[in-house]
Design a protein around this motif. Structure first.
Motif, short mmCIF file in Angstrom:
data_model
loop_
_atom_site.label_atom_id
_atom_site.label_comp_id
_atom_site.label_asym_id
_atom_site.label_seq_id
_atom_site.Cartn_x
_atom_site.Cartn_y
_atom_site.Cartn_z
N GLY A 280 0.82 -1.32 0.08
CA GLY A 280 -0.04 0.03 0.06
C GLY A 280 0.88 1.31 0.04
N GLY A 281 0.12 2.39 -0.35
CA GLY A 281 0.89 3.89 -0.47
C GLY A 281 1.23 4.23 0.91
N ALA A 282 0.50 3.75 2.08
CA ALA A 282 1.03 4.50 3.35
C ALA A 282 2.06 3.79 3.92
N PRO A 283 2.12 2.47 3.90
CA PRO A 283 3.72 1.90 4.19
C PRO A 283 4.76 2.07 3.29
N ALA A 284 4.47 2.58 1.93
CA ALA A 284 5.68 3.06 1.20
C ALA A 284 6.17 4.31 1.45
N ALA A 285 5.24 4.99 2.08
CA ALA A 285 5.36 6.67 2.47
C ALA A 285 6.23 6.49 3.86
N LYS A 286 5.88 5.61 4.74
CA LYS A 286 6.56 5.46 5.63
C LYS A 286 8.08 4.95 5.67
N ALA A 287 8.13 3.97 4.69
CA ALA A 287 9.55 3.63 4.52
C ALA A 287 10.69 4.81 3.83
N VAL A 288 10.09 5.80 3.61
CA VAL A 288 10.93 7.01 3.03
C VAL A 288 11.24 7.63 4.61
N ALA A 289 10.12 7.84 5.30
CA ALA A 289 10.37 8.46 6.47
C ALA A 289 11.51 7.70 7.45
N SER A 290 11.41 6.62 7.38
CA SER A 290 12.20 5.55 8.10
C SER A 290 13.65 5.51 7.83
N GLY A 291 13.81 5.77 6.39
CA GLY A 291 15.28 5.81 5.69
C GLY A 291 15.56 4.39 4.98
N GLU A 292 14.36 3.62 5.20
CA GLU A 292 14.42 2.30 4.18
C GLU A 292 14.68 2.61 2.92
N VAL A 293 13.95 3.64 2.40
CA VAL A 293 14.08 3.75 0.75
C VAL A 293 14.41 5.45 0.59
#
Length: 342
Positions: free
Chosen positions: A207-220
């Motif tokens: 989903g889009g929300a987990p994808a956004a959180k991945a940027v916030a956490s530095g995963e991507v």
């Protein structure tokens, strides 16, 4: 009420007594717009479908497609004598719901809520459903992809981002809502236009929300979800949007430029519209178009869409047909180039 396939129907009403009365009404009362129908643009009489109008949503309850469909239905019910119900039929990247709508009796009483996936899933070998299976009624929404990065990133423009990517020795990671989904395809389209396809890797999330959180956490390093999906993390930090992939800026971030304004000819995003089985009589299609266009133009619907971050784009039956055919070819070419879905 549980349907014969195990799915649920839901009325646009919330009071259970009203639901029962509306359902009884749907079984026995014909619906009309005015006393003798409505007249279409071509001057022919448009015959509004009788009784119950069921909207098939190919995604789960509570999501954006479901919420916009229920708003359309509730407002349409206030304008016509028909009873409107929303049924969520999920699975197969939207194909289960699309197929149910396409295979319904072609009398205008079943309306499919069509999303961009109707133009991609056959190319991905998920289903053979395609735009030709529907008679388009209208498009009512478009949400462009947004190129979003961490607020600490050393660039504030799309051009700066592209230069940064090109200067890296390795690849930068883009998150999306799943490989082959619209946000992945949007990222791939942008990478091709910017000449950085070999410098990025695409990472799918649920989903889009987990994808956004991945940027916030530095995963991507970046994501290409909708502006609405990243809005909480942009307004309160720690993300920032570099640009949106639409013809116009989005209402919730009016200061954010489009990619076209920044020199990159990329237009891509998610969209929603309405369609009925392909053999539905034209006068029924016209009547549905006029009813839902009236809802689209209403203050209540515009306020709902704006407050929830949904972009409004209207295309008539013919315009929506042409648009979907164009999208079908465009995404087919892109998917073939990416070598996915084979």
């Amino acid at each position: 009420m549980v349907l014969d396939d195990g799915s649920m129907w839901g009325s646009t009403k919330t009071d259970s007594t009203v639901e029962r009365r509306q359902f009884i009404k749907a079984l026995g009362v014909g619906a009309t717009v005015g006393a003798t129908g409505v007249t279409g643009a071509a001057g022919q009489q448009s015959e509004f479908p009788s009784g119950e109008i069921r909207l098939i949503v190919p995604w789960a309850a509570g999501g954006g497609t479901d919420r916009t469909a229920r708003k359309l239905a509730s407002l349409a019910e206030n304008q016509t004598d028909a009873s409107y119900f929303v049924t969520n039929i999920t699975g197969g990247s939207g194909s289960a719901g699309f197929r149910r709508a396409a295979n319904a009796k072609p009398d205008g009483t079943t309306v499919g809520v069509l999303t961009v996936e109707v133009c991609t899933i056959s190319h991905l070998n998920i289903s053979n459903i395609r735009p030709d299976d529907f008679a388009p009624v209208m498009q009512y929404n478009f949400d462009p992809a947004s190129l979003t990065v961490h607020q600490d990133a050393p660039y504030d423009t799309v051009e700066g981002f592209v230069k940064h990517v090109k200067n890296q020795s390795g690849q930068l990671a883009f998150s999306n809502s799943g490989i082959g989904a619209i946000w992945h395809l949007s990222a791939a389209m942008f990478a091709q236009e910017a000449g950085i396809s070999n410098k990025v890797k695409h990472v799918g999330y649920d989903g889009g929300a987990p994808a956004a959180k991945a940027v916030a956490s530095g995963e991507v390093d970046a994501t290409t979800t909708s502006a609405a999906e990243v809005a909480p993390l942009v307004k309160d930090g720690p993300l920032k949007i570099l640009g949106v992939m639409g013809e116009n800026r989005v209402n919730i971030f009016p200061e954010t430029k489009t990619l076209q304004e920044q020199g990159f000819n990329v237009k891509s995003g998610a969209w929603r519209g309405l369609g009925v089985p392909v053999k539905t009589p034209e006068n029924r299609v016209n009547a549905l178009n006029e009813a839902f266009k009236s809802v689209y133009d209403s203050k209540e619907f515009k306020t709902f869409m704006k407050n929830n971050g949904f972009g409004m784009v209207y295309r008539s039956s013919d315009e929506y047909d042409q648009f979907m055919q164009s999208e079908y070819k465009r995404f087919g070419d892109l998917i073939k180039t990416l070598g996915i879905g084979q």
